[in-house]
Design an enzyme around this catalytic site. Structure first.
Site, PDB file in Angstrom:
ATOM      1  N   SER A 125      15.972  -2.902   9.640  1.00 40.18           N
ATOM      2  CA  SER A 125      16.647  -2.660   8.366  1.00 40.18           C
ATOM      3  C   SER A 125      18.085  -3.199   8.423  1.00 40.18           C
ATOM      4  O   SER A 125      18.277  -4.398   8.597  1.00 40.18           O
ATOM      5  CB  SER A 125      16.595  -1.165   8.044  1.00 40.18           C
ATOM      6  OG  SER A 125      16.965  -0.914   6.717  1.00 40.18           O
ATOM      7  N   ASP A 271       6.723  -4.021   2.404  1.00 34.61           N
ATOM      8  CA  ASP A 271       8.108  -3.534   2.349  1.00 34.61           C
ATOM      9  C   ASP A 271       8.696  -3.790   0.961  1.00 34.61           C
ATOM     10  O   ASP A 271       8.769  -4.941   0.511  1.00 34.61           O
ATOM     11  CB  ASP A 271       8.933  -4.252   3.423  1.00 34.61           C
ATOM     12  CG  ASP A 271      10.296  -3.619   3.664  1.00 34.61           C
ATOM     13  OD1 ASP A 271      10.812  -2.942   2.759  1.00 34.61           O
ATOM     14  OD2 ASP A 271      10.843  -3.819   4.766  1.00 34.61           O
ATOM     15  N   HIS A 300       8.522  -0.386   4.415  1.00 32.93           N
ATOM     16  CA  HIS A 300       9.770  -0.534   5.157  1.00 32.93           C
ATOM     17  C   HIS A 300       9.751   0.276   6.448  1.00 32.93           C
ATOM     18  O   HIS A 300      10.310  -0.136   7.465  1.00 32.93           O
ATOM     19  CB  HIS A 300      10.947  -0.110   4.278  1.00 32.93           C
ATOM     20  CG  HIS A 300      12.283  -0.409   4.880  1.00 32.93           C
ATOM     21  ND1 HIS A 300      12.622  -1.659   5.355  1.00 32.93           N
ATOM     22  CD2 HIS A 300      13.367   0.387   5.116  1.00 32.93           C
ATOM     23  CE1 HIS A 300      13.851  -1.631   5.845  1.00 32.93           C
ATOM     24  NE2 HIS A 300      14.320  -0.399   5.721  1.00 32.93           N
TER      25      HIS A 300
END
Length: 332
Positions: A125, A271, A300
């Site tokens: 991330s 995602d 995600h």
């Protein structure tokens, strides 16, 4: 695991000004070789700290501490490293870009820990954005990168998500109601439609959607960094752009083309925060890159090792990347 703190007297910032007395919370797993070349760096993610990659680190794990010295470094704003809640600047805490975080981490590694070369930089991330930034800022030092469920430039779609997250965090002046709301905002983006339809949260031990929201997502925001800290990290996330690095004049494609590291890009198939298509474009611009899409419905969260299959996929990709022979880093 216990952590250490590295203090910088003054950190010049990309946008102008300085962050004085900047502190980085970090942890070291394993032993650095005499020549300082077996280090792996894991920059933390949104709301995370030096413990966020523990599932990858240790003897017999993908980041095997019998062979590698693994450093986990907290981003500014995470409540352990310098943040609005613990820095004298308080509400006037400046904008921190990924370039600034990387500059500070570079000083930690080279000035304090004696690292000469990075066998790998990997992060999930926001950690992925900083992985890209490391490869652009210090090609002379980085041999391999593996950005997981992230991007080199924060997309317009992602900024819509961040706008909603910031609005929730600010709704009641940084109080608990706003932080709980922010948790529910993130929950809707963090996993895919199939995840919810298949009740994927049961793999984590939750028996209902509401139990998952109140038992995982709300505590993630209420028990973690203060709202002001999270908002500082939102601003960093919004400003992720390798093209903003000195020498590239805003050209992210040129910045990616300059990377010399061997790269494996690991986007999540579903995602909603970071599109696979963006990583496909990045793979086409990086000189030495392959793309391995993490399958499944976790979206995600796939990159955080939420599910067993995701842990196996990401861990296997990292192990294979570390097993490759690479060219010497570019001369600095």
């Amino acid at each position: 695991m216990d952590h250490d703190v590295f203090t910088l007297d003054t950190l010049p910032l990309l946008g102008g000004g300085t962050l004085d007395g900047a502190r980085i919370g970090y942890a070291v797993h394993g032993t650095l070789d005499a020549d300082g070349s077996n280090a792996v760096l894991c920059p933390s993610f949104f709301g995370g700290d030096h413990t966020g990659y523990d599932w990858l680190i240790g003897e017999g794990r993908p980041l095997d501490t019998r062979r590698y010295c693994v450093v986990t470094a907290g981003l500014f704003g995470n409540g352990v490293s310098s943040s609005p809640s613990n820095h004298p600047a308080g509400a006037d805490f400046p904008l921190i870009t990924p370039q600034d975080n990387v500059a500070a981490q570079h000083r930690l590694l080279t000035e304090h820990l004696g690292v000469r070369e990075l066998a790998l930089v990997t992060g999930w991330s926001m950690g992925a954005a900083h992985t890209y930034q490391w490869a652009v800022s210090h090609p002379e030092m980085v041999r391999r990168i593996a950005p997981v469920c992230g991007s080199a430039v924060t997309s317009e779609h992602n900024k819509v998500f961040l706008s909603g997250l910031a609005a929730a965090l600010s709704a009641d002046g940084g109080g608990e109601r706003g932080r709980r709301a922010a948790g529910r905002v993130f929950a809707g983006w963090a996993a895919s439609h199939p995840f919810w339809a298949e009740e994927g949260y049961r793999e984590l031990g939750f028996t209902s959607r509401e139990e998952y929201l109140t038992g995982f997502w709300e505590p993630f925001f209420t028990a973690g960094p203060a709202a002001a800290d999270l908002l500082a990290m939102v601003r960093t996330w919004e400003h992720a752009d390798v093209g903003a690095s000195p020498g590239f004049g805003g050209d992210a494609a040129a910045a990616l083309a300059s990377v010399t590291a061997d790269a494996v890009l690991l986007p999540g198939a579903l995602d909603q925060c970071f599109a696979v298509a963006d990583e496909e474009r990045a793979a086409g611009l990086l000189p030495h890159a392959t793309l391995e899409v993490v399958p499944g419905s976790w979206g995600h969260l796939a990159g955080a090792g939420a599910g067993a299959a995701d842990r196996d996929f990401v861990g296997g990709a990292l192990a294979r990347l570390l097993g490759r022979r690479t060219a010497e880093p570019a001369a600095g």
